[in-house]
Design a protein around this motif. Structure first.
Motif, mmCIF file in Angstrom:
data_model
loop_
_atom_site.group_PDB
_atom_site.id
_atom_site.type_symbol
_atom_site.label_atom_id
_atom_site.label_comp_id
_atom_site.label_asym_id
_atom_site.label_seq_id
_atom_site.Cartn_x
_atom_site.Cartn_y
_atom_site.Cartn_z
ATOM 1 N N GLN A 140 15.479 95.806 -32.192
ATOM 2 C CA GLN A 140 14.202 95.099 -32.278
ATOM 3 C C GLN A 140 14.398 93.678 -32.804
ATOM 4 N N MET A 141 15.522 93.396 -33.434
ATOM 5 C CA MET A 141 15.715 92.096 -34.087
ATOM 6 C C MET A 141 15.542 90.942 -33.113
ATOM 7 N N ILE A 142 16.287 90.953 -32.001
ATOM 8 C CA ILE A 142 16.205 89.844 -31.048
ATOM 9 C C ILE A 142 14.814 89.753 -30.409
ATOM 10 N N PRO A 143 14.234 90.862 -29.896
ATOM 11 C CA PRO A 143 12.871 90.765 -29.354
ATOM 12 C C PRO A 143 11.850 90.271 -30.379
ATOM 13 N N ALA A 144 11.985 90.704 -31.641
ATOM 14 C CA ALA A 144 11.034 90.277 -32.671
ATOM 15 C C ALA A 144 11.135 88.777 -32.917
ATOM 16 N N LEU A 145 12.344 88.245 -32.912
ATOM 17 C CA LEU A 145 12.529 86.808 -33.090
ATOM 18 C C LEU A 145 12.025 86.034 -31.873
ATOM 19 N N ILE A 146 12.179 86.615 -30.680
ATOM 20 C CA ILE A 146 11.629 85.992 -29.470
ATOM 21 C C ILE A 146 10.106 85.944 -29.555
ATOM 22 N N VAL A 147 9.500 87.033 -30.015
ATOM 23 C CA VAL A 147 8.045 87.058 -30.195
ATOM 24 C C VAL A 147 7.615 85.957 -31.154
ATOM 25 N N LEU A 164 -3.765 86.694 -31.134
ATOM 26 C CA LEU A 164 -4.638 87.674 -31.791
ATOM 27 C C LEU A 164 -4.741 88.958 -30.980
ATOM 28 N N TRP A 165 -5.070 88.831 -29.691
ATOM 29 C CA TRP A 165 -5.294 90.039 -28.881
ATOM 30 C C TRP A 165 -4.004 90.820 -28.668
ATOM 31 N N ALA A 166 -2.895 90.115 -28.545
ATOM 32 C CA ALA A 166 -1.609 90.815 -28.404
ATOM 33 C C ALA A 166 -1.277 91.596 -29.668
ATOM 34 N N THR A 167 -1.585 91.018 -30.834
ATOM 35 C CA THR A 167 -1.292 91.698 -32.102
ATOM 36 C C THR A 167 -2.213 92.890 -32.318
ATOM 37 N N ILE A 168 -3.494 92.727 -31.981
ATOM 38 C CA ILE A 168 -4.426 93.849 -32.101
ATOM 39 C C ILE A 168 -4.008 94.982 -31.164
ATOM 40 N N GLY A 169 -3.660 94.634 -29.922
ATOM 41 C CA GLY A 169 -3.198 95.655 -28.980
ATOM 42 C C GLY A 169 -1.957 96.368 -29.485
ATOM 43 N N THR A 170 -1.052 95.588 -30.077
ATOM 44 C CA THR A 170 0.162 96.172 -30.644
ATOM 45 C C THR A 170 -0.159 97.133 -31.775
ATOM 46 N N ALA A 171 -1.088 96.740 -32.637
ATOM 47 C CA ALA A 171 -1.459 97.586 -33.777
ATOM 48 C C ALA A 171 -2.038 98.918 -33.309
ATOM 49 N N ALA A 199 8.652 103.674 -31.952
ATOM 50 C CA ALA A 199 7.342 103.025 -31.837
ATOM 51 C C ALA A 199 7.453 101.535 -32.123
ATOM 52 N N SER A 200 8.164 101.176 -33.194
ATOM 53 C CA SER A 200 8.311 99.766 -33.562
ATOM 54 C C SER A 200 9.022 98.981 -32.468
ATOM 55 N N LEU A 201 10.096 99.548 -31.946
ATOM 56 C CA LEU A 201 10.844 98.870 -30.888
ATOM 57 C C LEU A 201 9.996 98.734 -29.626
ATOM 58 N N SER A 202 9.286 99.790 -29.275
ATOM 59 C CA SER A 202 8.491 99.799 -28.041
ATOM 60 C C SER A 202 7.404 98.730 -28.064
ATOM 61 N N LEU A 205 8.848 95.172 -27.707
ATOM 62 C CA LEU A 205 9.245 94.857 -26.330
ATOM 63 C C LEU A 205 8.026 94.596 -25.452
ATOM 64 N N ILE A 206 6.975 95.379 -25.647
ATOM 65 C CA ILE A 206 5.746 95.182 -24.875
ATOM 66 C C ILE A 206 5.127 93.831 -25.210
ATOM 67 N N THR A 207 5.170 93.443 -26.487
ATOM 68 C CA THR A 207 4.623 92.143 -26.892
ATOM 69 C C THR A 207 5.392 91.001 -26.242
ATOM 70 N N VAL A 208 6.713 91.109 -26.188
ATOM 71 C CA VAL A 208 7.523 90.094 -25.497
ATOM 72 C C VAL A 208 7.056 89.943 -24.056
ATOM 73 N N LEU A 209 6.873 91.058 -23.385
ATOM 74 C CA LEU A 209 6.472 91.043 -21.978
ATOM 75 C C LEU A 209 5.086 90.424 -21.804
ATOM 76 N N VAL A 210 4.134 90.815 -22.649
ATOM 77 C CA VAL A 210 2.762 90.300 -22.550
ATOM 78 C C VAL A 210 2.735 88.786 -22.753
ATOM 79 N N LEU A 211 3.406 88.305 -23.798
ATOM 80 C CA LEU A 211 3.401 86.869 -24.079
ATOM 81 C C LEU A 211 4.133 86.084 -22.990
#
Length: 456
Positions: A140-147, A164-171, A199-202, A205-211
């Motif tokens: 998750q480290m690299i995807p999280a830094l990309i986010v 905002l909406w990406a973070t709410i969706g993630t939550a 769950a955290s990794l998933s 990765l989804i947030t990277v894709l959405v953004l």
């Protein structure tokens, strides 16, 4: 041609419009942390302890690398204000390069996480579970830094609604995946702490894709991924030199609170539990100050791009005022109902409830003092990042936190015998000194940005 100065009302509206989605996204991100804690706590106490120590280790490493992502915000804001789309792309690309390279390097030690945790004195079972958790979360480290880099790019361009909406969706998604994989619901396997890691990794990765999809569809003019592998040494050095002090500053502040938790633990377990409650409350309100700080970075960066010193100073004063008003309101709430706030975190049948309420309420009252000084120092850091000034603020912050704040905390808590309250008062003193120094630095720095602009 001298730029037309914006009024304080203009700045207030702009900061509010830019900052509110950032504030709400910070709160949503905080909710993810709380959700993970609660759901693992329901599952197994040892799993919760393992995820806590593993998460702390991950966060300490992550927060340093996040400095490169945060450096993107002021550089992109300044370039965007000048209409330089090529520069925007180059800065963001080099920010992604540094984030990916850093993430790759720091994941290597995580493969020996169990041995490392045992070596620093952690329980063997906790270390084993933490190792299982980290073997998944390291990816998750690299995807999280990309986010983080994408969010900095989008914030600089004032596209904060998607954050905002990406973070709410993630939550929300994190809750469902945790519920399915931690406990084995809906026909899924019961994976416990491994499920929380998946769950955290998933969701990351989804947030990277959405953004990424949003950037490609809504902001195609920047061609962000064009010639992605083309190096740019000048910009790479600029992002690096601006970003590493940001990471170290964040580490110094985060380390201060980690050290304070260790010191409170020396006093006693009840005091440590009360400290944890007070920190949760202070952290919750602090999310708003971080949002104001992020907005201030963007506004200062854009003023820098225009060479508009009047707007820079007016915008800075407006952001400081908004943060201070919020701090006063939250301080009054903390002072008016400390026991009621602490009681939200304590089981009514807890045998030590009375002691927890007494100690926790006293710490919450000190946390009222936290609100103003902590908000001002993070706001000042945001403004200084906006004018691309990070090295001297790093030194100022580190001295305030570690050379002054922590020793004073020890003196008040142990030498003078004020216990946990004394320790927190020492932290307030350190943060107050940081706020004064950093604000002084900003006002001194801002008048040098554009000397051709006449003072008000």
């Amino acid at each position: 041609m001298q730029p037309v100065a914006q009024t304080y009302q203009d700045h207030s509206r702009a900061i509010w419009k830019l900052g509110m989605p950032l504030i709400l996204s910070n709160l949503a991100q905080f909710a993810i942390h709380i959700t993970d804690t609660v759901m693992l706590g329901w599952y197994d106490v040892t799993a919760l302890a393992a995820s806590t120590i593993a998460g702390t280790l991950f966060f300490v490493i992550f927060i340093v690398g996040a400095g490169f992502a945060q450096a993107v915000t002021p550089l992109v804001a300044s370039a965007a204000e000048q209409g330089d789309e090529v520069q925007v792309r180059r800065v963001t690309r080099m920010g992604l390069w540094l984030s990916i390279f850093y993430g790759f390097i720091v994941t290597i030690p995580f493969f020996w996480a169990e041995e490392i945790l045992i070596a620093i004195g952690q329980d063997s079972e906790v270390s084993r579970l933490a190792h299982i958790y980290l073997q998944i979360v390291i990816w998750q480290m690299i995807p999280a830094l990309i986010v983080m880099t994408f969010k900095s790019f989008l914030a600089a361009l004032e596209h904060t609604a998607i954050i905002l909406w990406a973070t709410i969706g993630t939550a929300v998604l994190n809750v469902f995946i945790n519920y399915a994989l931690i406990f084995g619901n809906w026909g899924m396997p019961e994976l416990g702490i491994m499920g929380a890691a998946i769950a955290s990794l998933s969701v990351t990765l989804i947030t990277v894709l959405v953004l990424m999809i949003y950037i490609l569809r809504v902001l195609p003019q920047f061609e962000l991924f064009k010639n992605f592998w083309r190096s740019d040494g000048t910009i790479l050095r600029r992002v690096f030199m601006l970003g590493w002090p940001i990471g170290v500053t964040s580490l110094a502040e985060g380390g201060l609170f980690s050290a304070s938790a260790i010191m409170v633990g020396w006093i006693g377990p009840i005091e440590l539990a009360a400290h944890g409650i007070a920190i949760q409350l202070a952290s919750l309100t602090f999310m708003v100050h971080i949002g104001f700080s992020q907005a201030a970075t963007v506004r200062a960066g854009r003023a820098l791009g225009r060479r508009d010193e009047i707007s820079l100073r007016r915008g800075g004063m407006t952001a400081i005022g908004m943060s201070a008003i919020y701090a006063i309101v939250t301080s009054l709430i903390f002072l008016a109902m400390p026991e009621a706030l602490v009681s939200l975190f304590i089981d009514p049948n807890e045998p030590e409830r009375a002691n927890l309420l007494r100690i926790g309420a006293s710490l919450v009252m000190v946390a009222a003092l936290f609100q103003l000084v902590d908000g001002l120092q993070v706001l000042a850091l945001g403004l200084l990042r906006g004018v691309q000034d990070t090295t001297v603020p790093m030194v100022m912050a580190a001295i305030s936190y570690w050379v002054i704040g922590l020793p004073v905390s020890y003196l008040l808590a142990f030498t003078l015998g004020f216990g946990a309250v004394g320790l927190w008062l020492g932290l307030v003193i350190g943060l107050a000194i940081a706020a004064v120094l950093l604000l002084w630095r900003f006002w001194g720095r801002s008048v040098k940005i554009a000397p051709q602009v006449l003072a008000e």
